[in-house]
Design a protein around this motif. Structure first.
Motif, PDB file in Angstrom:
ATOM      1  N   HIS A   1      76.915  38.404 -85.740  1.00 21.26           N
ATOM      2  CA  HIS A   1      76.521  37.064 -86.166  1.00 21.26           C
ATOM      3  C   HIS A   1      76.236  36.207 -84.929  1.00 21.26           C
ATOM      4  CE1 HIS A   1      77.991  37.296 -90.495  1.00 21.26           C
ATOM      5  NE2 HIS A   1      78.396  38.452 -89.969  1.00 21.26           N
TER       6      HIS A   1
ATOM      7  N   LYS B   1      84.521  37.576 -83.114  1.00 20.48           N
ATOM      8  CA  LYS B   1      84.160  36.573 -82.109  1.00 20.48           C
ATOM      9  C   LYS B   1      85.221  36.593 -81.007  1.00 20.48           C
ATOM     10  CE  LYS B   1      83.203  31.654 -81.886  1.00 20.48           C
ATOM     11  NZ  LYS B   1      83.029  30.449 -82.683  1.00 20.48           N
TER      12      LYS B   1
ATOM     13  N   HIS C   1      89.639  36.160 -87.356  1.00 16.62           N
ATOM     14  CA  HIS C   1      89.412  35.026 -86.460  1.00 16.62           C
ATOM     15  C   HIS C   1      88.038  34.437 -86.805  1.00 16.62           C
ATOM     16  CE1 HIS C   1      88.978  32.710 -82.767  1.00 16.62           C
ATOM     17  NE2 HIS C   1      87.885  33.375 -82.473  1.00 16.62           N
ATOM     18  N   TYR C   2      87.001  35.264 -86.649  1.00 24.51           N
ATOM     19  CA  TYR C   2      85.681  34.825 -87.095  1.00 24.51           C
ATOM     20  C   TYR C   2      85.614  34.808 -88.622  1.00 24.51           C
ATOM     21  CZ  TYR C   2      80.772  34.477 -87.993  1.00 24.51           C
ATOM     22  OH  TYR C   2      79.572  34.057 -88.501  1.00 24.51           O
TER      23      TYR C   2
ATOM     24  N   GLU D   1      76.864  33.272 -84.433  1.00 16.31           N
ATOM     25  CA  GLU D   1      78.025  32.406 -84.156  1.00 16.31           C
ATOM     26  C   GLU D   1      79.117  33.150 -83.377  1.00 16.31           C
ATOM     27  OE1 GLU D   1      76.730  33.068 -87.148  1.00 16.31           O
ATOM     28  OE2 GLU D   1      76.266  31.209 -88.213  1.00 16.31           O
ATOM     29  N   GLY D   2      79.010  34.477 -83.337  1.00 14.26           N
ATOM     30  CA  GLY D   2      80.029  35.275 -82.648  1.00 14.26           C
ATOM     31  C   GLY D   2      79.717  35.506 -81.180  1.00 14.26           C
TER      32      GLY D   2
END
Ligand code: DX5
Ligand code: ZN
Length: 232
Positions: free
Chosen positions: A92, A72, A42-43, A94-95
Motif C-alpha cells: 500500500h 508499515k 500496525h498498518y 501508505e506503507g
C-alpha cells in the motif's frame, strides 16, 4: 477487454492447521495464484503470516505466490519475501515513505511489483510510477479481515484504473494486471470483470465452501467463478 482471467484464492480463509494441503487442493481445483495476505497489527488491525510461512509453502506448488503486504514500513521485509519465494509483491502506498524506491526494491529483489489501493486511496499514486508496476490491486473492502462485503463504488474505480492501464499498455506494450480483493464471489464476479478487473482474489467464497477432506471440495465453487467469468 482481456479475456484471460486469473483467480487468486486468499489463504487467509484457509484452514491454517492444514495449510499445505489446502494450497495443493485449491490450486488443483483450477485456480492460478496463491494470494498471501501479510498483516502486521500496525498498518491493519490483524496479524497473520510472514516469510517463514511463504518459504514453507513454496515447494508445494508452482503457482504464482502473490504476496499482499499490509505492513508499515514495507522496505525491511521485501527482500525476505523475495528470498522466501514470492513471485509478486504488492504494498500500500501508505506503507512506504518512498513509493518509487520501494517498487524498485521489489523489482531488484527479482519479483513483480504492484501497488494496492484502499477504497479511499486515490489512483493518482500510479501516475508517475507506471513503468515500475506489474500489478494494480484495488481493495474492494477495507484491509484487515476476510469475509467482508464488496464495496460497490469499487466498480467505478475499476473502470478508471482499467482506462489508465489500457492507455499505458498501448503506449508501452507492457502488461499490467488489474486485481480486485475483497468480497468477490460467484454472484458478483461477472460485473467486477465487466468493470475491468482481470485477476480476482477470493478468500471466504472459496475456502468457506468446502468442509471435509475431499481433495475436490473446491471444484464446485471455482467452476461457478469460471462460469460467471465466461459470461463476460
Ligand atoms: C483483506 C485481504 C483479502 C481477504 C479477502 O484485507 O487482503 O485478501 O482475505 O477475503 P474475502 O474474499 O473473504 O473478502
Ligand atoms: Zn489480500
Amino acid at each position: 477487454m482481456e479475456k484471460n482471467f486469473r483467480i487468486a484464492p486468499s489463504i487467509l480463509s484457509a484452514n491454517f492447521a492444514k495449510l499445505g494441503q489446502e494450497i495443493v487442493d485449491v490450486i488443483s481445483s483450477g485456480t492460478d495464484f496463491v494470494h498471501f495476505d501479510v498483516m502486521d497489527n500496525h498498518y491493519v488491525p490483524n496479524l497473520t503470516i510472514g516469510p517463514l510461512v511463504c518459504e514453507a509453502i513454496r515447494p508445494l506448488t508452482k503457482a504464482t505466490i502473490d504476496v499482499h503486504l499490509m505492513v508499515k514500513p514495507v522496505d525491511r521485509i521485501i527482500p525476505d519475501f523475495a528470498k522466501a519465494g514470492a513471485d509478486i509483491i504488492t504494498f500500500h502506498p501508505e506503507g512506504s515513505d518512498h513509493i518509487d524506491r520501494s517498487l524498485s526494491l521489489v523489482r531488484d529483489s527479482g519479483c513483480k511489483s504492484g501497488l494496492v489501493f484502499n477504497p479511499a486511496t486515490p489512483l493518482e499514486y500510479l501516475d508517475h510510477v507506471m513503468d515500475k508496476i506489474d500489478m494494480v490491486l484495488l481493495m474492494s473492502v477495507n484491509p484487515g479481515f476476510g469475509g467482508q462485503k464488496f464495496i460497490p463504488e469499487t466498480l467505478n474505480k475499476l473502470s478508471q484504473a482499467r482506462k489508465k492501464i489500457d492507455t499505458y499498455m498501448e503506449k508501452s506494450g507492457r502488461q499490467i494486471w488489474l486485481e480486485v480483493d475483497g468480497g468477490v464471489n460467484p454472484n458478483n464476479i461477472e460485473e467486477i470483470a465487466k468493470a475491468g478487473a482481470d485477476t480476482f482474489v477470493a478468500g471466504s467464497a472459496i475456502f468457506g465452501s468446502g468442509k471435509d477432506s475431499d481433495p475436490n471440495r473446491y471444484d464446485t465453487v471455482v467452476k461457478s467463478l469460471r462460469d460467471a467469468l465466461a459470461q463476460v
